[in-house]
Design an enzyme around this catalytic site. Structure first.
Site, PDB file in Angstrom:
ATOM      1  N   HIS A  49      42.572  10.660 -73.821  1.00 32.38           N
ATOM      2  CA  HIS A  49      42.786  10.729 -75.273  1.00 32.38           C
ATOM      3  C   HIS A  49      42.785  12.196 -75.707  1.00 32.38           C
ATOM      4  O   HIS A  49      41.734  12.785 -75.960  1.00 32.38           O
ATOM      5  CB  HIS A  49      41.682   9.961 -75.999  1.00 32.38           C
ATOM      6  CG  HIS A  49      41.960   9.728 -77.456  1.00 32.38           C
ATOM      7  ND1 HIS A  49      41.973   8.483 -78.030  1.00 32.38           N
ATOM      8  CD2 HIS A  49      42.243  10.593 -78.471  1.00 32.38           C
ATOM      9  CE1 HIS A  49      42.232   8.585 -79.318  1.00 32.38           C
ATOM     10  NE2 HIS A  49      42.401   9.868 -79.612  1.00 32.38           N
ATOM     11  N   HIS A  60      45.508  14.870 -78.088  1.00 36.87           N
ATOM     12  CA  HIS A  60      46.733  15.013 -78.865  1.00 36.87           C
ATOM     13  C   HIS A  60      47.390  16.362 -78.595  1.00 36.87           C
ATOM     14  O   HIS A  60      46.734  17.404 -78.699  1.00 36.87           O
ATOM     15  CB  HIS A  60      46.427  14.897 -80.357  1.00 36.87           C
ATOM     16  CG  HIS A  60      45.963  13.533 -80.773  1.00 36.87           C
ATOM     17  ND1 HIS A  60      46.821  12.590 -81.293  1.00 36.87           N
ATOM     18  CD2 HIS A  60      44.743  12.949 -80.730  1.00 36.87           C
ATOM     19  CE1 HIS A  60      46.148  11.486 -81.574  1.00 36.87           C
ATOM     20  NE2 HIS A  60      44.870  11.682 -81.236  1.00 36.87           N
ATOM     21  N   ASP A  90      49.505  18.034 -80.384  1.00 32.72           N
ATOM     22  CA  ASP A  90      49.505  18.929 -81.547  1.00 32.72           C
ATOM     23  C   ASP A  90      48.095  19.298 -81.986  1.00 32.72           C
ATOM     24  O   ASP A  90      47.918  20.029 -82.959  1.00 32.72           O
ATOM     25  CB  ASP A  90      50.280  18.314 -82.716  1.00 32.72           C
ATOM     26  CG  ASP A  90      49.782  16.934 -83.101  1.00 32.72           C
ATOM     27  OD1 ASP A  90      48.977  16.355 -82.358  1.00 32.72           O
ATOM     28  OD2 ASP A  90      50.208  16.414 -84.152  1.00 32.72           O
ATOM     29  N   GLY A 107      46.679   7.992 -86.929  1.00 30.55           N
ATOM     30  CA  GLY A 107      46.690   8.300 -88.352  1.00 30.55           C
ATOM     31  C   GLY A 107      45.525   7.628 -89.046  1.00 30.55           C
ATOM     32  O   GLY A 107      44.702   6.960 -88.422  1.00 30.55           O
ATOM     33  N   HIS A 126      44.446   3.531 -81.816  1.00 33.51           N
ATOM     34  CA  HIS A 126      43.319   4.157 -82.503  1.00 33.51           C
ATOM     35  C   HIS A 126      42.616   3.074 -83.333  1.00 33.51           C
ATOM     36  O   HIS A 126      43.229   2.499 -84.248  1.00 33.51           O
ATOM     37  CB  HIS A 126      43.800   5.269 -83.441  1.00 33.51           C
ATOM     38  CG  HIS A 126      44.053   6.574 -82.766  1.00 33.51           C
ATOM     39  ND1 HIS A 126      45.108   6.776 -81.920  1.00 33.51           N
ATOM     40  CD2 HIS A 126      43.377   7.756 -82.820  1.00 33.51           C
ATOM     41  CE1 HIS A 126      45.093   8.026 -81.483  1.00 33.51           C
ATOM     42  NE2 HIS A 126      44.050   8.642 -82.018  1.00 33.51           N
ATOM     43  N   GLU A 158      37.308   4.036 -85.303  1.00 33.18           N
ATOM     44  CA  GLU A 158      36.880   5.422 -85.474  1.00 33.18           C
ATOM     45  C   GLU A 158      36.321   5.620 -86.881  1.00 33.18           C
ATOM     46  O   GLU A 158      35.201   6.107 -87.052  1.00 33.18           O
ATOM     47  CB  GLU A 158      38.045   6.370 -85.244  1.00 33.18           C
ATOM     48  CG  GLU A 158      37.689   7.837 -85.442  1.00 33.18           C
ATOM     49  CD  GLU A 158      38.892   8.758 -85.330  1.00 33.18           C
ATOM     50  OE1 GLU A 158      38.679   9.975 -85.211  1.00 33.18           O
ATOM     51  OE2 GLU A 158      40.039   8.269 -85.361  1.00 33.18           O
ATOM     52  N   ASP A 164      40.112  14.553 -77.618  1.00 31.17           N
ATOM     53  CA  ASP A 164      40.819  14.249 -78.859  1.00 31.17           C
ATOM     54  C   ASP A 164      41.709  15.416 -79.279  1.00 31.17           C
ATOM     55  O   ASP A 164      42.909  15.367 -79.100  1.00 31.17           O
ATOM     56  CB  ASP A 164      39.839  13.870 -79.970  1.00 31.17           C
ATOM     57  CG  ASP A 164      40.509  13.072 -81.081  1.00 31.17           C
ATOM     58  OD1 ASP A 164      41.677  12.683 -80.924  1.00 31.17           O
ATOM     59  OD2 ASP A 164      39.860  12.835 -82.119  1.00 31.17           O
TER      60      ASP A 164
END
Length: 382
Positions: free
Chosen positions: A23, A25, A27, A185, A212, A215, A304
């Site tokens: 996991h 990202h 970006d 998101g 996701h 969370e 993350d």
């Protein structure tokens, strides 16, 4: 007592240990210096800082808001400079390099192709540029004495309406660098059930996906991801702790959802530092990973967003070692869990476990035992 004469692995051993990341990202992991250079190239003038060190600090402080929506706002700056083939290639290559340098041997990196179309790229061009970047990063890592394999997870944004389109894209590239699908998101107000057509499509195609969930929103998010959508893994899933009761005498009772998650061995993609930033956990000591580890849930450790959290896989494990006293055996347990849960074929997962992960930890444990024995006999100086 120092870590060299205790049961705890040293920071150097943690860094050198083989690690698996599920996991992360794309970006959320750029080098600050790269952001500044790419911003200059494309004429993006909205960066809050133009010094690399100061920019890195700004991202970490902006992400420390205790709010998931505020945390997500920081991505406007990274996505703004990731709108060309060249930028995507560079970011992906550097991602693979940085992870390999940190001891990661297998990684699944997720990104949303729909967020990289502002300069006219097609979805296919985005995917191919990122895939090419990962392959280049793997080559550079190998040249520097490291090994890493990187697979891509294509993410759809849960507030948008392109999930089926992205799922179809992930399926087209499933044998060419893409290993699965994800949605991401803000959770509140955007349940995964809005995208059932995408998940039904992926199940018909026998493809893999993670969601996701759990969370920021809680148990309903987890239930929907599993029972309505059929997720293979849960991104974060920390709120499963809300279905577990701990009595005053220390006895533990699992609710039906928590029992289901544990019984079915559903992997939880835990991201401790990120969870602190978004207030999904109050501290490392209070993070659900401690209890869930004791209860033998299928846990994995992840970063993350390395930029926003100022973290790496080694730093995440250092926090867990310091907080819970985890040993190399514990680290191996988390790592094998992650490799078992990866979205690549079974025989390839097994080969990574038996040929890379277990031998790597065996070497570290042998080294640790030698130092313990030598230190006890007084033959090794501190």
């Amino acid at each position: 007592m120092t870590s060299e004469t205790s049961n705890l692995p040293t920071p150097d051993q943690i860094r050198r240990s083989p690690k698996v990341l599920l996991h992360d990202h794309l970006d959320g992991g750029l080098r600050p210096g790269t952001i500044i250079e790419l911003a200059r190239e494309v004429g993006y003038e909205n960066l809050p800082e133009t010094d690399a060190d100061k920019l890195g600090i700004w991202f970490r402080e902006a992400a420390d808001s205790g709010s998931l929506p505020r945390y997500l706002e920081t991505f406007a700056h990274t996505c703004a400079v990731m709108q060309t083939k060249e930028a995507l290639f560079r970011v992906a290559a550097e991602c693979a390099e940085d992870l390999a340098e940190d001891g990661v041997v297998y990684a699944e990196i997720r990104y949303a192709p729909e967020q990289h179309l502002e300069a006219g790229l097609t979805l296919e061009e985005v995917v191919e540029a990122v895939n090419d970047g990962f392959r280049e990063g793997e080559r550079r890592a190998k040249a520097n004495g490291h090994r890493i394999r990187v697979g891509a997870l294509l993410t759809a944004m849960r507030h948008a309406a392109r999930a089926l389109e992205i799922a179809e894209l992930a399926n087209r590239y499933r044998d060419n660098g893409v290993v699965g699908f994800d949605i991401a998101g803000a959770e509140a107000g955007f349940p995964p059930t809005r995208h059932l057509d995408a998940f039904e499509y992926l199940k018909r195609e026998n493809n893999h996906f993670t969601i996701h969930a759990g969370e920021a929103f809680g148990l309903p998010s987890i239930w929907q991801a599993l029972q309505w959508c059929g997720a293979d893994r849960l991104g974060h899933g920390v709120k499963i702790i809300d279905d577990i009761e701990v009595a005053a005498d220390g006895s533990v009772k699992l609710g039906r959802l928590a029992s289901y998650v544990r019984d079915k061995r559903i992997p939880l993609e835990m991201c401790p530092t990120s969870n602190l930033q978004t207030a999904a956990a109050a501290s490392y000591a209070e993070h659900p990973i401690g209890l869930l580890r004791k209860l033998h849930f299928r846990l994995t450790v992840n970063t993350d967003n390395r930029l926003m959290s100022g973290t790496s896989m080694s730093r995440e494990f250092e926090h867990l070692v310091d907080t819970f006293g985890y040993s190399l055996d514990d680290m191996q347990w988390f790592t094998v869990n992650a490799m078992k849960s990866a979205f690549i074929p079974f025989d390839e997962r097994l080969a990574m476990i038996n040929d890379v992960i277990k031998p790597g930890y065996a070497e570290l444990k042998s080294e640790w035992l030698f130092r313990q024995t030598a230190s006890t006999s007084g033959t090794v100086s501190a």
